[in-house]
Design an enzyme around this catalytic site. Structure first.
Site, PDB file in Angstrom:
ATOM      1  N   GLU A 140       0.841  -1.203   0.000  1.00 41.48           N
ATOM      2  CA  GLU A 140       0.000   0.000   0.000  1.00 41.48           C
ATOM      3  C   GLU A 140       0.875   1.251   0.000  1.00 41.48           C
ATOM      4  OE1 GLU A 140      -3.121  -0.024   2.939  1.00 41.48           O
ATOM      5  OE2 GLU A 140      -3.368  -2.163   2.763  1.00 41.48           O
ATOM      6  N   TRP A 347     -12.271  -7.076   6.297  1.00 43.99           N
ATOM      7  CA  TRP A 347     -11.170  -6.705   7.184  1.00 43.99           C
ATOM      8  C   TRP A 347     -11.824  -6.265   8.479  1.00 43.99           C
ATOM      9  CZ3 TRP A 347      -6.053  -7.140   7.692  1.00 43.99           C
ATOM     10  CH2 TRP A 347      -5.476  -6.456   8.783  1.00 43.99           C
TER      11      TRP A 347
END
Ligand SMILES: *[C@@H]1O[C@H](CO)[C@@H](O)[C@H](O)[C@H]1NC(C)=O
Ligand SMILES: *[C@@H]1O[C@H](CO)[C@@H](O)[C@H](O)[C@H]1NC(C)=O
Ligand SMILES: *[C@@H]1O[C@H](CO)[C@@H](O)[C@H](O)[C@H]1NC(C)=O
Length: 367
Positions: A140, A347
């Protein structure tokens, strides 16, 4: 005669093609388990999922190899065996990186053939020695044109390596996935679409973190499915991936099992896009779904579901929390199914409240 033979050959070819395609994934009903959550792996109700991601293995910036910290080794090495006790057919993927890992280490690793090879070879041997069925990249995020190109090289070489390893070992090929930004471009940078399509079994589209108290001084739907007049929504993101050329059946929609708490400037101004003074309750305002449900019951908070946006929120006094409750999760899973997506992922599994959201998602998709 020739036409008949041709017809037969065509039929056979078509049949083989179907057979080949049918070895792909039919559905991904998944969740990440976060080691940082300290949620016991043996408590995961793995019957509610087809795949579980074990998060996170680290990239060692010195060796460019994938490594599991010593604190995590026992849980990671036993992960697959543990979650298979309740669901013998569940598949597991070792997830590498994550939001708090160093993006620069991934950029450096991906920049040279020799360091990419260290990463790839170590990832495969780690997955095999721990018994995972696949690998998941969570870099990321690549943030230059060169880094996007290098991501493409990495994925290409990774796929060639897992194919080769499967052929030479005789084992089923390791699955490859990646958690990518909500859109097919990371702001102005395009993802390497063709390589992604050819190398990954699917993409986890991170359709969340749109609004949060660290980067938004107004309340907002943190993971809106729709957000009229903006480009910040799950639906917008999914459409960018499809328009860029990724088939819908390689897209897996991200669902947050968490939300964000803000402090309102004015307790009487408590809708979306209301002014705030920053995070509430926790330092960054992030709260797991179970914690949010506790907050609601302890404070008799007012709960609202906005079906236009597909987001829940609640407020009590000057505290305002945006999150996904069962209505949002159900609407998003229906959206994923109706639009031909491969499935959904959450998540993270330890943030659920007694399997409420996991069950809502699983039941909505059906079997
Ligand atoms: C293919 O696998 C074999 C056996 O594991 C290995 O020796 C070889 O280096 C691999 N080739 C590539 C291109 O990864
Ligand atoms: C909130 O953020 C916006 C956009 O960054 C900025 O223009 C505005 O001044 C900020 N408002 C306050 C009260 O900080
Ligand atoms: C849902 O949120 C949108 C965006 O803020 C707003 O325009 C709409 O009025 C809300 N719907 C309801 C029923 O409150």
């Amino acid at each position: 005669m020739a036409a008949k033979l041709l017809g037969f050959l065509f039929f056979s070819f078509h049949f083989l093609l179907q057979l080949h395609l049918s070895t792909g994934q039919n559905v991904v009903r998944a969740a990440y388990w976060s080691a940082g959550s300290e949620f016991p792996v043996s408590d995961i109700d793995s019957k509610l999922f087809t795949h579980l991601f074990c998060a996170f293995a680290d990239l060692d910036s010195q060796t460019n190899q994938v490594a599991v910290s010593s604190a995590n080794q026992a849980r990671f090495s036993a992960f697959t065996e543990t979650v298979r006790q309740k669901n013998p057919s569940i598949e597991t993927l070792l997830s590498i990186g994550g939001g708090s890992s160093e993006a620069s280490a991934f950029a450096s690793m991906a920049s040279q053939a020799s360091t990419r090879k260290s990463f790839i070879d170590s990832s495969i041997s780690l997955a095999r020695s721990y018994g995972f069925h696949g690998l998941d990249l969570d870099w990321e995020h690549p943030s230059t044109v060169t880094e996007m190109n290098n991501l493409g090289l990495l994925l290409n070489e990774w796929k060639a390596a897992v194919d080769n390893e499967s052929t030479s070992s005789g084992n089923t090929r390791l699955l490859l996935s990646a958690a990518l930004f909500r859109n097919s471009d990371y702001f102005t940078l395009k993802y390497p679409i063709q390589v992604i399509e050819n190398s990954l079994d699917w993409i986890n589209v991170m359709a969340y973190d749109f609004y949060g108290p660290r980067w938004s001084n107004v309340t907002g739907p943190p993971a809106a499915l729709y957000n009229p007049g903006t480009r910040v929504s799950g639906d917008y993101g999914i459409r960018t991936w499809i328009q860029a050329g990724i088939p819908s059946n390689k897209l897996v929609l991200g669902l947050p099992f968490y939300g964000y708490a803000w402090q309102l400037v004015d307790a009487n101004n408590h809708g979306f896009f209301a002014p705030t003074n920053g995070p509430a309750i926790s330092a960054d305002g992030d709260l797991g779904y179970g914690q949010i449900k506790n907050f609601i019951s302890q404070n008799s908070a007012t709960e609202v579901y906005n079906a236009t946006v597909v987001s829940n929120y609640c407020y009590s006094g000057r505290t305002w929390i945006g999150y996904d409750d069962t209505e949002s999760i159900t609407a998003k899973v229906s959206y994923a199914k109706e639009n031909g997506l491969l499935g959904y992922f959450a998540w993270h599994v330890g943030a659920d409240d007694d399997w409420t959201l996991s069950q809502a998602a699983s039941q909505t998709w059906g079997s």
